[in-house]
Enzyme design. Structure first.
Site, PDB file in Angstrom:
ATOM      1  N   ASP A 229       0.813  -1.215   0.000  1.00  0.00           N
ATOM      2  CA  ASP A 229       0.000   0.000   0.000  1.00  0.00           C
ATOM      3  C   ASP A 229       0.846   1.263   0.000  1.00  0.00           C
ATOM      4  O   ASP A 229       1.481   1.597   0.992  1.00  0.00           O
ATOM      5  CB  ASP A 229      -0.915   0.014   1.226  1.00  0.00           C
TER       6      ASP A 229
ATOM      7  N   ASP B 171      -1.697   5.565  -6.434  1.00  0.00           N
ATOM      8  CA  ASP B 171      -2.057   4.727  -5.295  1.00  0.00           C
ATOM      9  C   ASP B 171      -2.169   3.266  -5.709  1.00  0.00           C
ATOM     10  O   ASP B 171      -2.953   2.922  -6.595  1.00  0.00           O
ATOM     11  CB  ASP B 171      -3.381   5.223  -4.713  1.00  0.00           C
TER      12      ASP B 171
END
Length: 480
Positions: A157, A360
């Protein structure tokens, strides 16, 4: 009567103009592969990679982790079809994207699980949120935790900072594919004291019997709470000591499969920040296509992470929010022509820290501020008007029925970043959503000011995070 020929002439001219513009568009071939009928891939891991045997990169200069694309959402997911899992993925993706936007608008430093989570201490503030809990659409890494190392899957992440793992004893632990980590069996586990500078790096630290506590909360109500500590992480043959991690004893919500999360954001507690001096503050990954999940890819730290074929764009600093990787998007081309309505001003990060564009790994579908998305969508529809339309699917409003075909021609799509033009493969923007030949244009609009470059558009590229050079790069065909 005299107006009639003029009208016919105008109609002829219009048709001729459309024909010319259509033939002047640039197209590429998309080979069609629908979602498979069969269920999930295995979580089995290559034993050679765990032991470090084989032709690894130099362990003294580079960290390497194998990545797997995993679609998990709940125990019932193991009996779900790929179609159902993907639909669930998109729903959670929408939650995550909204969470990122709310977080960025609130200008809260470091907080979100797929987009800026974490936080600590006693404050269970709703502002510390995550849009996407671990599940459908995530990418897992395989790393060792503790001494001796116990290998476990962790979520990759880039929008999060705090590294955390489920720990025993559990007040409550969700289902994971590996045994729950037992800190009492690790000789390198050290609890962080309340008064330490490390504890103070948490957004709001709290204490229990002089032990520093952390908390990570997510937008869907999921959370992890436990002891803040330092531990050794092992990447194949390379050990990294004294990494600050959360040891979660109460982990509740929609997490399933992975043991925790490897935070790769830009904040003070992310892994790249903690280990940056050792590895030159450079890392990269390549995410394999979700339809070919059996093929591994790698997360690399060190000089070899910087691909020689990458094109780079400067990272943009947001003084109000340090977790996200902001970049400057200045335009998009469809069929070889810039879309006029997609102007750089639409993506500007303002002085208040609002707006902008982030990259992201945890968000699936790229979200563009709505005026930009509408212009992009309409341009693509015009170039693909010869394809048979299909009903909308979930968040996608531009879908096609390509059943019975093996390949089609689709307009090219190029994203123009400052200093870097990134030409997307057709499979990164026209994707299968079922096993019946339905394909959708994989972009979506957002009403917030924050635009997000998601992992579907990143697939197949080696995405390079050169923090030392304050730049982010894209190298095509980077998974080999």
């Amino acid at each position: 009567m005299e107006g009639k020929p003029i009208c016919i002439s105008f109609l002829f001219l219009s048709l001729f103009t459309i024909s010319v513009s259509s033939t002047s568009l640039q197209y590429e071939t998309l080979v069609l592969h629908s979602l498979p009928q069969t269920q999930l891939q295995s979580l089995d891991f290559d034993a050679q990679l765990i032991s470090g045997d084989g032709s690894d990169p130099d362990p003294d200069t580079t960290l390497s982790i194998q990545l797997h694309h995993v679609d998990l959402a709940s125990p019932s997911s193991f009996n779900s079809t790929p179609h159902a899992l993907f639909k669930l993925r998109l729903k959670r993706d929408a939650v995550r994207a909204k969470a990122l936007s709310v977080l960025a608008a609130a200008n809260i430093t470091r907080g979100r699980r797929g987009g800026g989570h974490h936080a600590g201490g006693r404050d269970f503030s709703s502002f510390i949120i995550s849009g996407l809990s671990q599940g459908s659409g995530e990418y897992f890494t395989r790393i060792g935790v503790g001494t001796p190392p116990k290998y476990a899957y962790m979520v990759l992440d880039t929008g999060s900072d705090v590294v955390w793992i489920q720990c025993s004893p559990c007040k409550k632990c969700y289902t994971q594919s590996d045994p729950v980590f037992d800190p009492t069996k690790s000789s390198s586990f050290v609890g962080v004291s309340c008064g330490s500078p490390l504890c103070q790096r948490l957004d709001s630290a709290s204490c229990n019997r002089k032990k520093c506590l952390y908390q990570v909360s997510y937008g869907d109500g999921s959370f992890t709470v436990g002891d803040f500590s330092t531990e050794t992480l092992t990447f194949r043959r390379t050990r990294v000591n004294n990494v600050a991690i959360g040891c979660g004893h109460d982990n509740e919500g929609l997490f399933v499969g992975a043991a925790g999360l490897l935070g790769l954001g830009r904040g003070r507690l992310s892994f790249p920040t903690q280990a940056g001096r050792r590895f030159g503050r450079k890392f990269s990954y390549c995410l394999v296509d979700r339809s070919s999940s059996s093929k591994p890819s790698y997360l690399l730290f060190g000089e070899s992470a910087v691909s020689k074929t990458a094109v780079f764009t400067p990272l943009v600093n947001n003084p109000k929010l340090d977790t996200f990787y902001y970049v400057e998007l200045i335009g998009i081309s469809v069929g070889g022509t810039r879309v006029p309505a997609i102007r750089p001003s639409l993506f500007k990060l303002d002085a208040a820290g609002d707006g902008g564009v982030i990259v992201d790994s945890g968000t699936s579908v790229t979200r563009l501020i709505r005026p930009a998305y509408i212009a992009l969508r309409d341009s693509f529809r015009m170039g693909a008007r010869n394809l048979k339309r299909a009903p909308d699917f979930s968040l996608f409003d531009t879908c096609f029925d390509l059943s019975g075909k093996t390949e089609v021609k689709v307009p090219t799509v190029v994203m123009h970043f400052k200093g870097a033009d990134v030409s997307l493969p057709a499979s990164n923007y026209l994707i299968p959503v079922d096993s019946d030949g339905t394909f959708c244009f994989a972009f979506a609009g957002t009403m917030s000011g924050l635009s997000i470059i998601g992992n579907i558009q990143q697939q197949g590229f080696r995405v390079v995070f050169d923090l030392a050079g304050s730049r982010l790069g894209f190298a095509p065909r980077g998974c080999a």
